[in-house]
Design a protein around this motif. Structure first.
Motif, PDB file in Angstrom:
ATOM      1  N   LEU A 169      52.838  -7.858  29.568  1.00  0.00           N
ATOM      2  CA  LEU A 169      52.730  -8.774  28.441  1.00  0.00           C
ATOM      3  C   LEU A 169      51.417  -9.532  28.564  1.00  0.00           C
ATOM      4  O   LEU A 169      50.995  -9.886  29.672  1.00  0.00           O
ATOM      5  N   SER A 170      50.805  -9.810  27.438  1.00  0.00           N
ATOM      6  CA  SER A 170      49.569 -10.588  27.475  1.00  0.00           C
ATOM      7  C   SER A 170      49.884 -12.024  27.866  1.00  0.00           C
ATOM      8  O   SER A 170      51.009 -12.508  27.703  1.00  0.00           O
ATOM      9  N   LEU A 171      48.871 -12.713  28.372  1.00  0.00           N
ATOM     10  CA  LEU A 171      49.039 -14.116  28.735  1.00  0.00           C
ATOM     11  C   LEU A 171      49.467 -14.926  27.518  1.00  0.00           C
ATOM     12  O   LEU A 171      50.330 -15.800  27.622  1.00  0.00           O
ATOM     13  N   ARG A 172      48.896 -14.631  26.369  1.00  0.00           N
ATOM     14  CA  ARG A 172      49.280 -15.356  25.144  1.00  0.00           C
ATOM     15  C   ARG A 172      50.756 -15.172  24.831  1.00  0.00           C
ATOM     16  O   ARG A 172      51.439 -16.120  24.459  1.00  0.00           O
ATOM     17  N   THR A 173      51.253 -13.964  24.990  1.00  0.00           N
ATOM     18  CA  THR A 173      52.665 -13.682  24.708  1.00  0.00           C
ATOM     19  C   THR A 173      53.573 -14.409  25.693  1.00  0.00           C
ATOM     20  O   THR A 173      54.576 -15.014  25.302  1.00  0.00           O
ATOM     21  N   VAL A 174      53.214 -14.365  26.966  1.00  0.00           N
ATOM     22  CA  VAL A 174      54.016 -15.047  27.993  1.00  0.00           C
ATOM     23  C   VAL A 174      54.032 -16.550  27.728  1.00  0.00           C
ATOM     24  O   VAL A 174      55.083 -17.201  27.805  1.00  0.00           O
ATOM     25  N   LEU A 175      52.876 -17.115  27.394  1.00  0.00           N
ATOM     26  CA  LEU A 175      52.810 -18.546  27.086  1.00  0.00           C
ATOM     27  C   LEU A 175      53.662 -18.889  25.867  1.00  0.00           C
ATOM     28  O   LEU A 175      54.361 -19.909  25.854  1.00  0.00           O
ATOM     29  N   ALA A 176      53.606 -18.050  24.840  1.00  0.00           N
ATOM     30  CA  ALA A 176      54.413 -18.299  23.638  1.00  0.00           C
ATOM     31  C   ALA A 176      55.904 -18.271  23.975  1.00  0.00           C
ATOM     32  O   ALA A 176      56.675 -19.117  23.490  1.00  0.00           O
ATOM     33  N   LEU A 177      56.322 -17.321  24.807  1.00  0.00           N
ATOM     34  CA  LEU A 177      57.732 -17.259  25.220  1.00  0.00           C
ATOM     35  C   LEU A 177      58.111 -18.465  26.083  1.00  0.00           C
ATOM     36  O   LEU A 177      59.212 -19.002  25.950  1.00  0.00           O
ATOM     37  N   ASP A 178      57.202 -18.884  26.941  1.00  0.00           N
ATOM     38  CA  ASP A 178      57.433 -20.070  27.771  1.00  0.00           C
ATOM     39  C   ASP A 178      57.599 -21.300  26.878  1.00  0.00           C
ATOM     40  O   ASP A 178      58.498 -22.115  27.085  1.00  0.00           O
ATOM     41  N   ALA A 179      56.743 -21.434  25.873  1.00  0.00           N
ATOM     42  CA  ALA A 179      56.844 -22.573  24.953  1.00  0.00           C
ATOM     43  C   ALA A 179      58.181 -22.559  24.218  1.00  0.00           C
ATOM     44  O   ALA A 179      58.844 -23.600  24.097  1.00  0.00           O
ATOM     45  N   LEU A 180      58.591 -21.396  23.749  1.00  0.00           N
ATOM     46  CA  LEU A 180      59.859 -21.281  23.023  1.00  0.00           C
ATOM     47  C   LEU A 180      61.045 -21.627  23.918  1.00  0.00           C
ATOM     48  O   LEU A 180      61.928 -22.401  23.516  1.00  0.00           O
ATOM     49  N   THR A 181      61.070 -21.097  25.136  1.00  0.00           N
ATOM     50  CA  THR A 181      62.200 -21.397  26.020  1.00  0.00           C
ATOM     51  C   THR A 181      62.198 -22.869  26.439  1.00  0.00           C
ATOM     52  O   THR A 181      63.265 -23.461  26.599  1.00  0.00           O
ATOM     53  N   SER A 182      61.010 -23.455  26.596  1.00  0.00           N
ATOM     54  CA  SER A 182      60.940 -24.889  26.922  1.00  0.00           C
ATOM     55  C   SER A 182      61.509 -25.733  25.791  1.00  0.00           C
ATOM     56  O   SER A 182      62.251 -26.692  26.025  1.00  0.00           O
ATOM     57  N   LEU A 183      61.161 -25.380  24.569  1.00  0.00           N
ATOM     58  CA  LEU A 183      61.678 -26.105  23.409  1.00  0.00           C
ATOM     59  C   LEU A 183      63.196 -25.962  23.305  1.00  0.00           C
ATOM     60  O   LEU A 183      63.912 -26.957  23.118  1.00  0.00           O
TER      61      LEU A 183
ATOM     62  N   GLY B 182      64.841 -27.910  26.061  1.00  0.00           N
ATOM     63  CA  GLY B 182      64.756 -29.342  25.762  1.00  0.00           C
ATOM     64  C   GLY B 182      65.793 -29.756  24.741  1.00  0.00           C
ATOM     65  O   GLY B 182      66.476 -30.777  24.906  1.00  0.00           O
ATOM     66  N   LEU B 183      65.924 -28.980  23.680  1.00  0.00           N
ATOM     67  CA  LEU B 183      66.929 -29.281  22.649  1.00  0.00           C
ATOM     68  C   LEU B 183      68.341 -29.225  23.229  1.00  0.00           C
ATOM     69  O   LEU B 183      69.166 -30.097  22.948  1.00  0.00           O
ATOM     70  N   LEU B 184      68.620 -28.222  24.039  1.00  0.00           N
ATOM     71  CA  LEU B 184      69.936 -28.080  24.661  1.00  0.00           C
ATOM     72  C   LEU B 184      70.254 -29.289  25.540  1.00  0.00           C
ATOM     73  O   LEU B 184      71.344 -29.863  25.447  1.00  0.00           O
ATOM     74  N   LEU B 185      69.306 -29.671  26.380  1.00  0.00           N
ATOM     75  CA  LEU B 185      69.553 -30.789  27.300  1.00  0.00           C
ATOM     76  C   LEU B 185      69.718 -32.114  26.567  1.00  0.00           C
ATOM     77  O   LEU B 185      70.586 -32.917  26.916  1.00  0.00           O
TER      78      LEU B 185
ATOM     79  N   LEU C 142      77.127 -31.576  29.295  1.00  0.00           N
ATOM     80  CA  LEU C 142      76.644 -30.875  30.480  1.00  0.00           C
ATOM     81  C   LEU C 142      76.796 -31.714  31.745  1.00  0.00           C
ATOM     82  O   LEU C 142      77.051 -31.174  32.822  1.00  0.00           O
ATOM     83  N   SER C 143      76.656 -33.012  31.615  1.00  0.00           N
ATOM     84  CA  SER C 143      76.765 -33.890  32.775  1.00  0.00           C
ATOM     85  C   SER C 143      78.094 -33.699  33.494  1.00  0.00           C
ATOM     86  O   SER C 143      78.139 -33.553  34.712  1.00  0.00           O
ATOM     87  N   GLY C 144      79.178 -33.704  32.738  1.00  0.00           N
ATOM     88  CA  GLY C 144      80.494 -33.521  33.338  1.00  0.00           C
ATOM     89  C   GLY C 144      80.694 -32.137  33.915  1.00  0.00           C
ATOM     90  O   GLY C 144      81.277 -31.983  34.991  1.00  0.00           O
ATOM     91  N   LEU C 145      80.196 -31.129  33.240  1.00  0.00           N
ATOM     92  CA  LEU C 145      80.350 -29.746  33.683  1.00  0.00           C
ATOM     93  C   LEU C 145      79.494 -29.444  34.913  1.00  0.00           C
ATOM     94  O   LEU C 145      79.943 -28.785  35.852  1.00  0.00           O
ATOM     95  N   LEU C 146      78.263 -29.945  34.909  1.00  0.00           N
ATOM     96  CA  LEU C 146      77.315 -29.615  35.973  1.00  0.00           C
ATOM     97  C   LEU C 146      77.336 -30.614  37.124  1.00  0.00           C
ATOM     98  O   LEU C 146      76.762 -30.359  38.174  1.00  0.00           O
ATOM     99  N   ASP C 147      77.995 -31.747  36.901  1.00  0.00           N
ATOM    100  CA  ASP C 147      78.033 -32.835  37.881  1.00  0.00           C
ATOM    101  C   ASP C 147      76.618 -33.334  38.203  1.00  0.00           C
ATOM    102  O   ASP C 147      76.251 -33.548  39.355  1.00  0.00           O
TER     103      ASP C 147
ATOM    104  N   PHE D 182      69.193 -35.746  30.088  1.00  0.00           N
ATOM    105  CA  PHE D 182      68.573 -36.157  28.828  1.00  0.00           C
ATOM    106  C   PHE D 182      67.059 -36.298  28.993  1.00  0.00           C
ATOM    107  O   PHE D 182      66.282 -35.789  28.184  1.00  0.00           O
ATOM    108  N   MET D 183      66.630 -36.981  30.046  1.00  0.00           N
ATOM    109  CA  MET D 183      65.200 -37.190  30.253  1.00  0.00           C
ATOM    110  C   MET D 183      64.481 -35.882  30.599  1.00  0.00           C
ATOM    111  O   MET D 183      63.325 -35.688  30.206  1.00  0.00           O
TER     112      MET D 183
END
Length: 136
Positions: A15-29, A32-35, A42-47, A54-55
């Motif tokens: 994969l090109s660096l641009r593609t990997v970065l784009a996937l990294d950005a998407l998974t980070s977003l 972040g939304l999930l957390l 999640l706090s209760g489930l994950l302890d 949240f932070m």
């Protein structure tokens, strides 16, 4: 067919660096939304502390923005090396923080250990792919 040509045909295209970065950005977003959206659940489930989750989610929004920006800027083929290095080092820091989360700072439940381990391994995989992409 020789063994060497078989090995070449079995090797997946990089994969090109641009593609990997784009996937990294998407998974980070997405992470972040999930957390942010489910930190209480999640706090209760994950302890793990709700505020910590949240932070962590809040921190991922500027990360996603920087990584996404980097994936779309720079010369035609390559994003700026300095920004790519910042992202690689940031990912390494996140991976280390994930290990510390499991081993030093908190005592997560088994689902918490799995959750933190999987996301840490994904971050480490992005780090390796980004490093390889930067080198090529």
């Amino acid at each position: 067919m020789s063994t060497a040509s078989s090995a070449v045909k079995l090797h997946a295209p990089a994969l090109s660096l641009r593609t990997v970065l784009a996937l990294d950005a998407l998974t980070s977003l997405v992470m972040g939304l999930l957390l942010v959206a489910t930190s209480g659940l999640l706090s209760g489930l994950l302890d793990l502390p709700r505020d910590f989750l949240f932070m962590a989610g809040i921190c991922l929004f500027p990360v996603a923005a920087l990584v996404g920006f980097t994936s779309r800027t720079g010369r035609e083929k390559n994003p700026p090396a300095l920004l790519a290095w910042i992202i690689i080092l940031g990912n390494l820091a996140w991976f280390i923080a994930s290990v510390l989360t499991m081993e030093v700072w908190f005592e997560p439940s088994l689902p918490g250990l799995v959750f933190v381990s999987v996301q840490a391994l994904v971050v480490l995989a992005f780090t390796v792919l980004e490093y390889r992409g930067l080198r090529s």
